[in-house]
Design an enzyme around this catalytic site. Structure first.
Site, PDB file in Angstrom:
ATOM      1  N   ASP A 178     152.316  61.689  87.131  1.00 48.78           N
ATOM      2  CA  ASP A 178     151.327  62.732  87.371  1.00 48.78           C
ATOM      3  C   ASP A 178     151.310  63.625  86.139  1.00 48.78           C
ATOM      4  O   ASP A 178     152.349  64.173  85.745  1.00 48.78           O
ATOM      5  CB  ASP A 178     151.708  63.547  88.610  1.00 48.78           C
ATOM      6  CG  ASP A 178     151.621  62.723  89.883  1.00 48.78           C
ATOM      7  OD1 ASP A 178     150.866  61.742  89.895  1.00 48.78           O
ATOM      8  OD2 ASP A 178     152.315  63.083  90.861  1.00 48.78           O
ATOM      9  N   GLU A 227     142.524  61.153  92.429  1.00 48.42           N
ATOM     10  CA  GLU A 227     143.636  61.849  91.788  1.00 48.42           C
ATOM     11  C   GLU A 227     143.463  61.767  90.270  1.00 48.42           C
ATOM     12  O   GLU A 227     143.958  60.834  89.630  1.00 48.42           O
ATOM     13  CB  GLU A 227     144.981  61.244  92.197  1.00 48.42           C
ATOM     14  CG  GLU A 227     145.308  61.436  93.669  1.00 48.42           C
ATOM     15  CD  GLU A 227     146.740  61.048  94.010  1.00 48.42           C
ATOM     16  OE1 GLU A 227     147.464  60.565  93.107  1.00 48.42           O
ATOM     17  OE2 GLU A 227     147.143  61.231  95.171  1.00 48.42           O
ATOM     18  N   HIS A 230     146.792  61.188  88.146  1.00 47.22           N
ATOM     19  CA  HIS A 230     147.727  60.075  88.366  1.00 47.22           C
ATOM     20  C   HIS A 230     147.373  58.879  87.478  1.00 47.22           C
ATOM     21  O   HIS A 230     146.331  58.238  87.656  1.00 47.22           O
ATOM     22  CB  HIS A 230     147.703  59.651  89.843  1.00 47.22           C
ATOM     23  CG  HIS A 230     148.678  58.569  90.192  1.00 47.22           C
ATOM     24  ND1 HIS A 230     149.821  58.802  90.933  1.00 47.22           N
ATOM     25  CD2 HIS A 230     148.692  57.245  89.909  1.00 47.22           C
ATOM     26  CE1 HIS A 230     150.491  57.673  91.090  1.00 47.22           C
ATOM     27  NE2 HIS A 230     149.805  56.708  90.477  1.00 47.22           N
TER      28      HIS A 230
END
Length: 257
Positions: A178, A227, A230
């Protein structure tokens, strides 16, 4: 009178037999045998197996491609998702601390991914972009605690949209991270996509072997919400193929149920 009658009868019998012989040939001329059927009316049968994949122009799904190792635990193209979980005892043997800015000192990645991350961070810095890793490898137990906390807070159905169950997280592979800017702006938030760091990663990460794993609008396919932070390491060659295809990992490798 009797003689004439016999001759007449004989003549009639001969005539009758001759007529029957002619009628016996009629079926051969009126109904040709199958081998005599005009050639243009015979339709050839082609089995799908006999059709080369390269000749199929209706779609790209049948194009032959070399599929990398998606199952071996030491493979950098190992696929982990909700249908392909890892065991609770799995931990990569080559975890190292990346030589890049980290949100916490405990962050680790597999050696190859860590080296590639360093190259990518240096390239970003040359472009005026300062990146940081917020989270890297996570053990099965760590993910279990994280997931249970989310379930307690938001309920299981909602938690399943943004958090992986233990064993189903890419972070356990040591190949996912991340990311954020060093100022932590919009970290773990959708707004990260509009930051300078988020934009740079989306446009350039593939060049260094990293793929945006959970793209926008693909939740039904990947199993998770968008996301933009990510990124998953696949190696330069494979990452370029996936990126240029415009597909998710599940679509690209045909892993959809």
């Amino acid at each position: 009178m009797l003689k004439i009658t016999k001759i007449t009868i004989a003549f009639l019998l001969i005539a009758a037999l001759g007529g029957c012989g002619k009628k016996a040939k009629t079926p051969e001329t009126d109904n040709p045998a199958p081998s005599e059927t005009p050639q243009e009316s015979v339709q050839p049968t082609i089995t799908p197996e006999a059709t080369p994949a390269s000749d199929n122009k209706d779609g790209e799904g049948d194009i032959m491609m070399e599929v990398p190792d998606l199952t071996s635990l030491d493979s950098i193209t190992l696929i982990v998702n909700k249908q392909r979980p890892l065991g609770e005892d799995y931990e990569p043997a080559d975890l190292v601390k990346p030589d890049v800015p980290l949100a916490k000192s405990s962050v680790t990645l597999r050696q190859e991914a860590a080296d590639a991350m360093k190259v990518m961070f240096d390239a970003a810095k040359d472009d005026g972009i300062s990146l940081m890793i917020g989270s890297g490898y996570r053990s099965y137990d760590y993910q279990k605690n994280l997931y249970n906390n989310y379930v307690a807070r938001d309920g299981e159905e909602e938690a399943n949209r943004y958090s992986a169950k233990p064993g189903q997280s890419e972070h356990q592979t040591g190949l996912a991270a991340d990311l954020s800017g060093t100022n932590s702006s919009c970290y773990l938030k959708g707004c990260f996509k509009d930051t300078d760091e988020g934009i740079w990663l989306k446009e350039n990460a593939w060049k260094y072997g990293f793929i945006l794993r959970y793209p926008e609008g693909k939740e039904e396919i990947t199993g998770y919400i968008f996301e933009p932070w990510h990124y998953r390491y696949f190696g330069k060659e494979e990452a370029q193929k996936i990126y240029e295809s415009g597909l998710t990992v599940e679509e690209y490798y045909n892993l959809q149920d």
